[in-house]
Scaffold this motif. Structure first.
Motif, PDB file in Angstrom:
ATOM      1  N   GLU A 275      62.732  52.384  36.820  1.00 14.22           N
ATOM      2  CA  GLU A 275      61.383  51.684  36.037  1.00 14.22           C
ATOM      3  C   GLU A 275      61.937  50.940  34.909  1.00 14.22           C
ATOM      4  O   GLU A 275      62.397  51.285  34.011  1.00 14.22           O
ATOM      5  N   ARG A 276      61.437  49.444  35.085  1.00 16.66           N
ATOM      6  CA  ARG A 276      61.991  48.488  34.111  1.00 16.66           C
ATOM      7  C   ARG A 276      63.519  48.279  33.956  1.00 16.66           C
ATOM      8  O   ARG A 276      63.959  47.951  32.943  1.00 16.66           O
ATOM      9  N   ARG A 277      64.037  48.683  34.695  1.00 14.84           N
ATOM     10  CA  ARG A 277      65.642  48.752  34.851  1.00 14.84           C
ATOM     11  C   ARG A 277      66.336  48.694  36.174  1.00 14.84           C
ATOM     12  O   ARG A 277      65.358  49.136  37.242  1.00 14.84           O
ATOM     13  N   LEU A 278      67.438  48.329  36.428  1.00 16.53           N
ATOM     14  CA  LEU A 278      68.131  48.423  37.957  1.00 16.53           C
ATOM     15  C   LEU A 278      69.303  48.940  37.827  1.00 16.53           C
ATOM     16  O   LEU A 278      69.987  48.953  36.834  1.00 16.53           O
ATOM     17  N   ILE A 321      62.184  36.660  40.655  1.00 18.37           N
ATOM     18  CA  ILE A 321      62.929  36.669  42.098  1.00 18.37           C
ATOM     19  C   ILE A 321      64.128  37.289  41.816  1.00 18.37           C
ATOM     20  O   ILE A 321      64.569  37.896  42.847  1.00 18.37           O
ATOM     21  N   ASP A 322      64.949  37.151  40.755  1.00 19.92           N
ATOM     22  CA  ASP A 322      66.129  37.461  40.537  1.00 19.92           C
ATOM     23  C   ASP A 322      66.210  39.292  40.604  1.00 19.92           C
ATOM     24  O   ASP A 322      67.180  39.761  41.319  1.00 19.92           O
ATOM     25  N   ARG A 323      65.228  39.564  40.168  1.00 17.50           N
ATOM     26  CA  ARG A 323      65.333  41.299  40.259  1.00 17.50           C
ATOM     27  C   ARG A 323      64.798  41.737  41.395  1.00 17.50           C
ATOM     28  O   ARG A 323      65.278  42.914  41.913  1.00 17.50           O
ATOM     29  N   ILE A 324      64.180  40.941  42.209  1.00 13.72           N
ATOM     30  CA  ILE A 324      63.745  41.475  43.713  1.00 13.72           C
ATOM     31  C   ILE A 324      65.086  41.447  44.573  1.00 13.72           C
ATOM     32  O   ILE A 324      65.460  42.339  45.010  1.00 13.72           O
ATOM     33  N   VAL A 325      65.833  40.204  44.400  1.00 10.66           N
ATOM     34  CA  VAL A 325      66.776  39.915  45.061  1.00 10.66           C
ATOM     35  C   VAL A 325      68.061  41.108  44.717  1.00 10.66           C
ATOM     36  O   VAL A 325      68.617  41.598  45.627  1.00 10.66           O
ATOM     37  N   HIS A 326      68.094  41.364  43.479  1.00 11.35           N
ATOM     38  CA  HIS A 326      69.068  42.279  42.951  1.00 11.35           C
ATOM     39  C   HIS A 326      68.655  43.573  43.404  1.00 11.35           C
ATOM     40  O   HIS A 326      69.608  44.406  43.956  1.00 11.35           O
ATOM     41  N   ALA A 327      67.437  43.778  43.740  1.00  6.56           N
ATOM     42  CA  ALA A 327      67.100  45.633  44.065  1.00  6.56           C
ATOM     43  C   ALA A 327      67.439  45.489  45.574  1.00  6.56           C
ATOM     44  O   ALA A 327      68.170  46.299  46.137  1.00  6.56           O
ATOM     45  N   VAL A 328      67.168  44.514  46.454  1.00  4.79           N
ATOM     46  CA  VAL A 328      67.535  44.604  48.122  1.00  4.79           C
ATOM     47  C   VAL A 328      69.053  44.457  48.146  1.00  4.79           C
ATOM     48  O   VAL A 328      69.574  45.157  48.974  1.00  4.79           O
ATOM     49  N   SER A 329      69.557  43.775  47.158  1.00  5.02           N
ATOM     50  CA  SER A 329      71.196  43.754  47.428  1.00  5.02           C
ATOM     51  C   SER A 329      72.037  44.922  47.369  1.00  5.02           C
ATOM     52  O   SER A 329      72.882  45.314  47.849  1.00  5.02           O
ATOM     53  N   MET A 330      71.143  45.905  46.842  1.00  2.00           N
ATOM     54  CA  MET A 330      71.529  47.171  46.453  1.00  2.00           C
ATOM     55  C   MET A 330      70.843  48.402  47.382  1.00  2.00           C
ATOM     56  O   MET A 330      70.648  49.424  47.077  1.00  2.00           O
ATOM     57  N   GLY A 331      70.133  47.776  48.364  1.00  2.00           N
ATOM     58  CA  GLY A 331      69.582  48.697  49.151  1.00  2.00           C
ATOM     59  C   GLY A 331      68.218  49.384  48.581  1.00  2.00           C
ATOM     60  O   GLY A 331      67.569  50.478  49.186  1.00  2.00           O
ATOM     61  N   GLY A 332      67.266  48.525  47.647  1.00  2.00           N
ATOM     62  CA  GLY A 332      66.160  49.104  47.129  1.00  2.00           C
ATOM     63  C   GLY A 332      65.248  48.084  47.385  1.00  2.00           C
ATOM     64  O   GLY A 332      65.217  47.184  48.047  1.00  2.00           O
ATOM     65  N   ASN A 333      63.827  48.675  47.103  1.00  3.74           N
ATOM     66  CA  ASN A 333      62.798  47.932  47.227  1.00  3.74           C
ATOM     67  C   ASN A 333      62.192  47.424  45.543  1.00  3.74           C
ATOM     68  O   ASN A 333      62.814  48.038  44.759  1.00  3.74           O
ATOM     69  N   MET A 334      61.689  46.293  45.556  1.00  2.00           N
ATOM     70  CA  MET A 334      61.072  46.040  44.170  1.00  2.00           C
ATOM     71  C   MET A 334      59.636  45.811  44.235  1.00  2.00           C
ATOM     72  O   MET A 334      59.080  45.091  45.024  1.00  2.00           O
ATOM     73  N   VAL A 335      59.040  46.635  43.286  1.00  2.00           N
ATOM     74  CA  VAL A 335      57.262  46.514  43.163  1.00  2.00           C
ATOM     75  C   VAL A 335      57.121  45.739  41.721  1.00  2.00           C
ATOM     76  O   VAL A 335      57.500  46.309  40.589  1.00  2.00           O
TER      77      VAL A 335
END
Ligand code: FHN
Length: 471
Positions: A275-278, A321-335
């Motif tokens: 939450e509010r971190r990656l 957008i950076d956080r969305i892609v960062h999450a996906v690049s590590m196999g996660g979803n972003m909300v």
């Protein structure tokens, strides 16, 4: 060896279990490893979601009796020590005349989100649906109508999945206890758990298209001591709604251990602590072993509507957008969170962000939806993602002055081709060292983060063109 086989080996290596002694648990994880049924695959492939935090707290918007509180607006009742009966008088002002579920769904669709998580009930206890178990619901406001029902219908019509946020902690309920100190507390809390079960059953049966329950407000010792109940809720909802997914935050095991049980196994279907971190993209690759979902706010920590966003830094669309892609690049979803105004409209900053993210997703969403961790070492220019067919995407956020993007590959894996996703422009691929390549940047400045699709090849037992240094 095909590229897909090589990629499939990556998580297997990471998954290697340590031989620790097993602690017997009645209420631990129900499963080892990821769920692979169609509903879970859909959850994972959606990748981008929106959060809606909407409740009575939107009305004061962070201000109580003339004082503006800089903390999270949905916690104002607590910051300003407002008694529940006084707080609930806000219900008389709940009349969002600009609320238009169809317009909300259109905005979500244009942004490219594949699911929306809605606060059915936040900590304050106000219900966005006409619950027959509470007097604090939309039905008892001037607006009267079932907001949740309207939203489920409108989002589903646009093909968007709906997830229910539900706070177990309920500041409005007389039987809620944060800790159990006396036998009377225990009796009251049992009643509270029964009330919560009823509300959850009500939600699951009134809105059967719900795809996910996302629990919050589960950190109090009263809940941690009732791990059995969290396991029961997960099972109950899974019996009521076929394929429903449940976040890890609901769960506590026999020893009150949350998210991961005492044997280190994930409880629920996906980890929801980000939450509010990656995760750190270099050090935290362990997250690729399980499904996970992160959520983010635009200001530092505002989920519900706060009237003064100047009190905090507000992220730009590129940062989102950076956080969305960062999450996906590590196999996660972003909300990505939205805190609608009390009148039912969205603030201009949120509308602009949704529009900008949507424009980018229309061009580059191929590198986000259904994508996963690529298994390549992180480079400074941005993030890799891997598509379902094993194709690798480079999402470039930092354009280097050298105009060369470094790609490092595992042994035996070569880069054959690189092309700009939008135009198909072929980019130079130069092998600069063993398992190291330079990819040229596009001829024209793209003016935004852009995506390169790589064609790679993995050769079985193939010889490298460089001789091992005998040092
Ligand atoms: O206290 C809540 C907060 O208001 C917000 O709902 C977030 C969303 O993840 N969850 C809680 C804090 O962890």
């Amino acid at each position: 060896m095909t590229l897909i086989v090589w990629l499939a080996l990556v998580p297997a290596t990471l998954c290697a279990q340590q031989g620790a002694t097993e602690i017997p648990l009645k209420y631990g994880a129900d499963r080892v490893g990821k769920r692979e049924d169609p509903a879970m695959i859909k959850f994972r492939e959606n990748r981008l979601g929106a959060f809606i935090h909407w409740g009575l707290y939107a009305i004061p918007g962070g201000e109580w009796n003339g004082k503006v509180y800089p903390g999270a607006a949905e916690w104002l009742k607590s910051w300003a020590n407002v008694p529940s009966d006084e707080w609930m008088k806000l219900m008389d002002q709940w009349n969002p005349t600009k609320f238009d579920a169809t317009a909300w769904a259109k905005m979500a669709k244009d942004m490219g989100v594949r699911y929306v998580k809605i606060t059915t009930k936040h900590h304050e206890g106000f219900c966005l649906w006409p619950s027959k178990y509470s007097k604090y619901t939309v039905a008892q406001t001037p607006y009267k109508k079932d907001i949740l029902g309207e939203l489920v219908k409108a989002y589903n019509k646009e093909g968007i999945d709906v997830h229910f946020y539900f706070s177990v902690m309920d500041w409005s309920h007389p039987d809620y206890r944060s800790s159990i100190k006396t036998p009377a507390d225990s009796v009251a809390f049992s009643r509270f758990l029964e009330f919560t079960d009823n509300q959850l059953k009500e939600l699951a049966t009134r809105y059967p298209t719900v795809k996910d329950f996302w629990f919050d407000g589960t950190w109090d010792s009263s809940i941690k001591k009732n791990g059995w109940w969290t396991a029961h809720v997960e099972r109950m909802l899974k019996e009521l709604v076929l394929g429903v997914t449940i976040n890890s935050r609901l769960r506590a095991d026999d020893y009150g251990k949350r998210h991961f049980d005492s044997n280190g196994r994930l409880m629920g279907d996906y980890e929801s602590a980000y939450e509010r971190r990656l995760p750190d993209p270099v050090k935290d690759l362990k997250v690729t072993q399980w499904d996970w979902e992160a959520c983010m706010t635009l200001p530092e920590n505002q989920w519900g509507y706060h009237k003064d966003w100047s009190l905090s830094y507000v992220k730009t669309p590129i940062e989102v957008i950076d956080r969305i892609v960062h999450a996906v690049s590590m196999g996660g979803n972003m909300v990505v969170n939205f805190g609608p105004q009390p009148d039912g409209d969205f603030r201009p900053e949120e509308k602009e962000m949704a529009k900008a993210v949507g424009q980018w997703m229309r061009r580059y969403g191929q590198a986000v939806y259904a994508c996963d961790y690529a298994g390549l070492p992180k480079q400074d220019w941005g993030y890799y993602t891997r598509g379902k067919e094993g194709e690798v995407y480079m999402v470039v956020f930092n354009q280097p002055y050298s105009r060369r993007l470094t790609v490092k590959t595992p042994k035996g894996v070569t880069v054959k081709k690189a092309e700009l996703l939008t135009s198909g422009e072929q980019l130079d691929v130069v092998e600069t060292a063993r398992n190291e390549y330079n990819i040229s940047v596009p001829a024209q400045d793209q003016g935004e983060p852009y995506v390169i699709r790589l064609q790679m090849h993995s050769k079985e037992g193939g010889k490298d063109s460089y001789r091992d240094a005998l040092t």
